[in-house]
Motif scaffolding. Structure first.
Motif, PDB file in Angstrom:
ATOM      1  N   ILE A  74       0.839  -1.205   0.000  1.00 37.11           N
ATOM      2  CA  ILE A  74       0.000   0.000   0.000  1.00 37.11           C
ATOM      3  C   ILE A  74       0.872   1.252   0.000  1.00 37.11           C
ATOM      4  O   ILE A  74       0.601   2.215  -0.730  1.00 37.11           O
ATOM      5  CB  ILE A  74      -0.963  -0.009   1.196  1.00 37.11           C
ATOM      6  N   LEU A  75       1.941   1.221   0.793  1.00 38.92           N
ATOM      7  CA  LEU A  75       2.852   2.369   0.844  1.00 38.92           C
ATOM      8  C   LEU A  75       3.543   2.584  -0.500  1.00 38.92           C
ATOM      9  O   LEU A  75       3.759   3.729  -0.920  1.00 38.92           O
ATOM     10  CB  LEU A  75       3.871   2.165   1.949  1.00 38.92           C
ATOM     11  N   LEU A  76       3.859   1.509  -1.197  1.00 36.64           N
ATOM     12  CA  LEU A  76       4.448   1.613  -2.533  1.00 36.64           C
ATOM     13  C   LEU A  76       3.498   2.338  -3.479  1.00 36.64           C
ATOM     14  O   LEU A  76       3.903   3.253  -4.212  1.00 36.64           O
ATOM     15  CB  LEU A  76       4.757   0.211  -3.071  1.00 36.64           C
ATOM     16  N   ILE A  77       2.229   1.959  -3.443  1.00 30.40           N
ATOM     17  CA  ILE A  77       1.232   2.608  -4.305  1.00 30.40           C
ATOM     18  C   ILE A  77       1.082   4.081  -3.929  1.00 30.40           C
ATOM     19  O   ILE A  77       1.007   4.946  -4.803  1.00 30.40           O
ATOM     20  CB  ILE A  77      -0.114   1.864  -4.227  1.00 30.40           C
ATOM     21  N   ILE A  78       1.052   4.387  -2.632  1.00 27.86           N
ATOM     22  CA  ILE A  78       0.944   5.783  -2.189  1.00 27.86           C
ATOM     23  C   ILE A  78       2.131   6.594  -2.692  1.00 27.86           C
ATOM     24  O   ILE A  78       1.953   7.714  -3.202  1.00 27.86           O
ATOM     25  CB  ILE A  78       0.828   5.863  -0.652  1.00 27.86           C
ATOM     26  N   CYS A  79       3.324   6.044  -2.585  1.00 29.12           N
ATOM     27  CA  CYS A  79       4.519   6.775  -3.044  1.00 29.12           C
ATOM     28  C   CYS A  79       4.473   7.037  -4.543  1.00 29.12           C
ATOM     29  O   CYS A  79       4.806   8.141  -4.993  1.00 29.12           O
ATOM     30  CB  CYS A  79       5.781   5.999  -2.675  1.00 29.12           C
ATOM     31  N   PHE A  80       4.072   6.028  -5.321  1.00 28.86           N
ATOM     32  CA  PHE A  80       3.958   6.243  -6.763  1.00 28.86           C
ATOM     33  C   PHE A  80       2.884   7.273  -7.088  1.00 28.86           C
ATOM     34  O   PHE A  80       3.058   8.090  -7.996  1.00 28.86           O
ATOM     35  CB  PHE A  80       3.666   4.924  -7.493  1.00 28.86           C
TER      36      PHE A  80
END
Length: 115
Positions: free
Chosen positions: A77-83
């Motif tokens: 989820i954090l990966l998606i938020i960062c992107f």
């Protein structure tokens, strides 16, 4: 007792959503391929991300692997938020934040069947 019931409901919700999103990524649904394609994910990378997300949602169910599953789910989820933030898509990032907070709350409340 009430906290355990609430936590169980949150866990089931997180598992359902993780499994649903992971399966969508693994099967290469067009909306997932489009979203991750903007960030340079190939079809193989999307399938691997989907498999990890699905595995993470299953790991959450068991007390021994509870922390690992939540960690993997929160990292995804954090990966998606960062992107999303790299694309300056604040609305897309804001949509993901409640799911991240649910995982963090579940970690805080611990597994309801843990002795």
């Amino acid at each position: 007792m009430i906290l355990k019931v609430i936590n169980t409901i949150l866990i089931l919700f997180a598992v359902f959503m993780g499994f649903k999103q992971g399966f969508s990524m693994f099967s290469g649904k067009p909306e997932m391929a489009e979203m991750f394609g903007r960030w340079g994910f190939s079809k193989t990378a999307l399938m691997i991300n989907g498999a990890v997300t699905t595995l993470a949602s299953i790991l959450i169910l068991f007390p021994r692997t509870f922390m690992w599953g939540n960690f993997l789910m929160a990292a995804g989820i954090l990966l998606i938020i960062c992107f999303q933030l790299l694309d300056r898509d604040l609305k897309g990032a804001a949509i993901e934040f409640p799911f991240l907070f649910i995982n963090l709350l579940i970690i805080y409340l611990q597994h309801p069947l843990k002795s």
